[in-house]
Design an enzyme around this catalytic site. Structure first.
Site, PDB file in Angstrom:
ATOM      1  N   ASP A 121      -0.077   3.258  -2.988  1.00 35.81           N
ATOM      2  CA  ASP A 121      -1.450   3.781  -2.894  1.00 35.81           C
ATOM      3  C   ASP A 121      -1.487   5.006  -1.974  1.00 35.81           C
ATOM      4  O   ASP A 121      -2.105   6.026  -2.294  1.00 35.81           O
ATOM      5  CB  ASP A 121      -2.393   2.723  -2.310  1.00 35.81           C
ATOM      6  CG  ASP A 121      -2.304   1.391  -3.035  1.00 35.81           C
ATOM      7  OD1 ASP A 121      -2.029   1.406  -4.240  1.00 35.81           O
ATOM      8  OD2 ASP A 121      -2.500   0.352  -2.382  1.00 35.81           O
ATOM      9  N   GLY A 141       0.786  -1.235   0.000  1.00 28.06           N
ATOM     10  CA  GLY A 141       0.000   0.000   0.000  1.00 28.06           C
ATOM     11  C   GLY A 141       0.816   1.282   0.000  1.00 28.06           C
ATOM     12  O   GLY A 141       0.245   2.381  -0.021  1.00 28.06           O
ATOM     13  N   ALA A 142       2.158   1.173  -0.016  1.00 23.24           N
ATOM     14  CA  ALA A 142       2.971   2.401  -0.010  1.00 23.24           C
ATOM     15  C   ALA A 142       2.656   3.267  -1.228  1.00 23.24           C
ATOM     16  O   ALA A 142       2.484   4.486  -1.124  1.00 23.24           O
ATOM     17  CB  ALA A 142       4.460   2.042   0.011  1.00 23.24           C
TER      18      ALA A 142
HETATM   19  N1  LIG Z   1      11.301   1.994   2.839  1.00 22.56           N
HETATM   20  C1  LIG Z   1      10.788   3.211   2.576  1.00 22.56           C
HETATM   21  N2  LIG Z   1      11.251   4.296   3.229  1.00 22.56           N
HETATM   22  C2  LIG Z   1      10.730   5.529   2.999  1.00 22.56           C
HETATM   23  N3  LIG Z   1       9.760   5.770   2.094  1.00 22.56           N
HETATM   24  C3  LIG Z   1       9.258   4.731   1.397  1.00 22.56           C
HETATM   25  C4  LIG Z   1       9.755   3.400   1.599  1.00 22.56           C
HETATM   26  N4  LIG Z   1       9.075   2.582   0.766  1.00 22.56           N
HETATM   27  C5  LIG Z   1       8.201   3.354   0.083  1.00 22.56           C
HETATM   28  N5  LIG Z   1       8.309   4.645   0.460  1.00 22.56           N
HETATM   29  C6  LIG Z   1       7.535   5.790  -0.056  1.00 22.56           C
HETATM   30  O1  LIG Z   1       6.352   5.303  -0.671  1.00 22.56           O
HETATM   31  C7  LIG Z   1       6.358   5.583  -2.086  1.00 22.56           C
HETATM   32  C8  LIG Z   1       5.783   4.411  -2.829  1.00 22.56           C
HETATM   33  O2  LIG Z   1       6.577   3.261  -2.587  1.00 22.56           O
HETATM   34  P1  LIG Z   1       6.895   2.180  -3.699  1.00 22.56           P
HETATM   35  O3  LIG Z   1       7.713   2.779  -4.778  1.00 22.56           O
HETATM   36  O4  LIG Z   1       7.461   0.999  -2.988  1.00 22.56           O
HETATM   37  O5  LIG Z   1       5.439   1.888  -4.280  1.00 22.56           O
HETATM   38  P2  LIG Z   1       4.766   0.577  -4.784  1.00 22.56           P
HETATM   39  O6  LIG Z   1       5.817  -0.404  -5.243  1.00 22.56           O
HETATM   40  O7  LIG Z   1       3.704   0.975  -5.717  1.00 22.56           O
HETATM   41  O8  LIG Z   1       4.124   0.049  -3.429  1.00 22.56           O
HETATM   42  P3  LIG Z   1       2.967  -1.016  -3.223  1.00 22.56           P
HETATM   43  O9  LIG Z   1       2.803  -1.800  -4.501  1.00 22.56           O
HETATM   44  O10 LIG Z   1       3.501  -1.840  -2.116  1.00 22.56           O
HETATM   45  O11 LIG Z   1       1.779  -0.209  -2.865  1.00 22.56           O
HETATM   46  C9  LIG Z   1       7.813   5.879  -2.442  1.00 22.56           C
HETATM   47  O12 LIG Z   1       7.888   6.760  -3.550  1.00 22.56           O
HETATM   48  C10 LIG Z   1       8.324   6.512  -1.152  1.00 22.56           C
HETATM   49  O13 LIG Z   1       8.008   7.871  -1.117  1.00 22.56           O
HETATM   50  O1  LIG Z   2      -3.945  -4.102  -0.883  1.00 21.22           O
HETATM   51  C1  LIG Z   2      -2.939  -4.186  -1.835  1.00 21.22           C
HETATM   52  C2  LIG Z   2      -2.544  -2.825  -2.320  1.00 21.22           C
HETATM   53  O2  LIG Z   2      -3.649  -2.126  -2.761  1.00 21.22           O
HETATM   54  C3  LIG Z   2      -1.485  -2.875  -3.401  1.00 21.22           C
HETATM   55  O3  LIG Z   2      -1.257  -1.628  -3.969  1.00 21.22           O
HETATM   56  C4  LIG Z   2      -1.853  -3.812  -4.514  1.00 21.22           C
HETATM   57  O4  LIG Z   2      -0.730  -3.932  -5.324  1.00 21.22           O
HETATM   58  C5  LIG Z   2      -2.269  -5.171  -4.022  1.00 21.22           C
HETATM   59  O5  LIG Z   2      -2.756  -5.924  -5.085  1.00 21.22           O
HETATM   60  C6  LIG Z   2      -3.344  -5.085  -2.959  1.00 21.22           C
HETATM   61  O6  LIG Z   2      -3.583  -6.396  -2.479  1.00 21.22           O
END
Ligand SMILES: Nc1ncnc2c1ncn2[C@@H]1O[C@H](COP(=O)(O)OP(=O)(O)OP(=O)(O)O)[C@@H](O)[C@H]1O
Ligand SMILES: O[C@H]1[C@H](O)[C@@H](O)[C@H](O)[C@@H](O)[C@H]1O
Length: 364
Positions: A244, A241-242
């Protein structure tokens, strides 16, 4: 550092927003065992951040008869379908694909969201944030018709699911069936892994592309330029959810009148707050107030860019951007309140994290 007074009164943005994407059940697994079960779906993470930032919205989401979490924005319940379920395997990602922090499997799937499921009214902006293939090309087409601006998470467009196990694979954006709609989209958000499935140079000619890089922050690409936006520190326990929450913070910042680079900082901040907790994060109320105060102080324009259209968007880093980063970072230093005092869109009492045995991953 000299702090300027916060402009009073603090205004609540009046833009109308539409979030489209299904809620889901997330099951986190490590070493063959379930470590947590939580409410998931980009729509739930974004709703959570919007509520934290006092951004009101309409939500179109579908779940099945077995949906088990109480939420403030009711989804459409399909009596003949089950809720979408994802299993996230935290110990397979590094061996099977070096780009992934986890392997995702969609083990149940709810119905898609059809154009007729969307409200029959106009919105200032919309967010297409599907997780399990529920947003159809015709649904996105209707969104661009009824919303003045549309933000899209690329995961809603390029996910494909293995027939037997439901393993999430990515397909090229050109082959996704959504490519023709990109010139009508304002912002496309992708993680660095997902960005490999698109031609950023081509897409940035049509819409602004935001690529997130985990602990390294994010990059913003637009027609005539690009910039890196600095991250915030975090002790990562669950990356779910990072991206999102990043999108929720970024759009929330724009709605509150921030320019794009400053809004991206708010996105990075909410991304960093999310990885520090398992599942949907709960935000400390004092921390939230500090963040809202800083955003209010920083507001450089009187209206949100939706009101002025694309030309009023400012992409270059304004003076004071680094100071804004420092002041947002300092909001994390406030003492935290008790769990009862914490905000979340989904009532904690009823359990949005159903079971936690141990965090899925520690540190980086
Ligand atoms: N370990 C971390 N430390 C600090 N900030 C982070 C970290 N991980 C993620 N973030 C913040 O969250 C944002 C989104 O993270 P990320 O690039 O991992 O997205 P994502 O891969 O789409 O995540 P997910 O699919 O798990 O929702 C990053 O641009 C950053 O600002
Ligand atoms: O709850 C999570 C979240 O929304 C992520 O962004 C997505 O990649 C996953 O599929 C979902 O299970």
């Amino acid at each position: 550092m000299v702090t300027t007074p916060i402009p009073q009164p603090q205004t609540t943005p009046i833009q109308s927003a539409l979030i489209v994407g299904n809620y889901c059940h997330d099951v986190l697994l490590q070493g063959g065992a379930v470590v947590a079960e939580t409410l998931g779906g980009a729509a739930s993470f974004i709703s959570n951040v919007f509520s934290a930032l006092s951004v009101s919205f309409h939500l179109t989401s579908k779940v099945g008869f077995d949906f088990k979490y109480p939420v403030n924005h009711d989804p459409i319940v399909i009596p003949t379908s089950k809720t979408t379920v994802f299993h996230a395997y935290f110990d397979q990602g590094h061996t099977e694909n070096a780009h992934q922090d986890r392997v995702l499997k969609r083990v149940e799937v709810c119905d898609p969201i059809n154009p007729s499921d969307l409200p029959d009214k106009r919105f200032d902006f919309g967010m297409a944030v599907g997780v399990g293939g529920e947003i159809l090309p015709e649904t996105l087409e209707k969104m661009v018709e009824i919303c003045d601006a549309v933000f899209v998470d690329i995961q809603a467009l390029i996910r494909a699911f293995d027939k037997n196990e439901g393993t999430v694979k990515l397909v090229g954006l050109k082959e996704s069936g959504f490519y023709h709609l990109l010139p009508r989209v304002k912002f496309l958000k992708a993680s660095s892994e997902e960005a490999l499935f698109m031609d950023v140079e081509e897409v940035r000619q049509w819409c602004c592309v935001v690529v997130t890089h985990g602990k390294d922050g994010c990059e913003v690409f637009w027609k005539d330029g690009e910039m890196k936006i600095e991250p915030f520190g975090a002790n990562q326990v669950d990356p779910t959810g990072a991206g999102d929450s990043f999108l929720g913070g970024f759009v929330g910042g724009l709605v509150h009148g921030l320019v794009v680079p400053d809004a991206a900082l708010v996105g990075n901040l909410f991304g960093s707050l999310t990885v520090g907790q398992i599942g949907l994060p709960k935000f400390d109320l004092r921390l939230l107030q500090r963040i809202k105060d800083e955003v209010q102080r920083r507001k450089l324009q009187n209206t949100c860019w939706f009101e002025g259209g694309n030309d009023s968007m400012s992409f270059t880093k304004p003076d004071g951007h680094d100071e804004f980063h420092a002041s947002l970072a300092s909001t994390k230093l406030v003492p935290t309140c008790s769990i009862q005092e914490c905000q979340r869109d989904v009532p904690r009492s009823a359990g949005s994290v159903e079971q936690v045995i141990q965090p899925p991953c520690n540190g980086q």
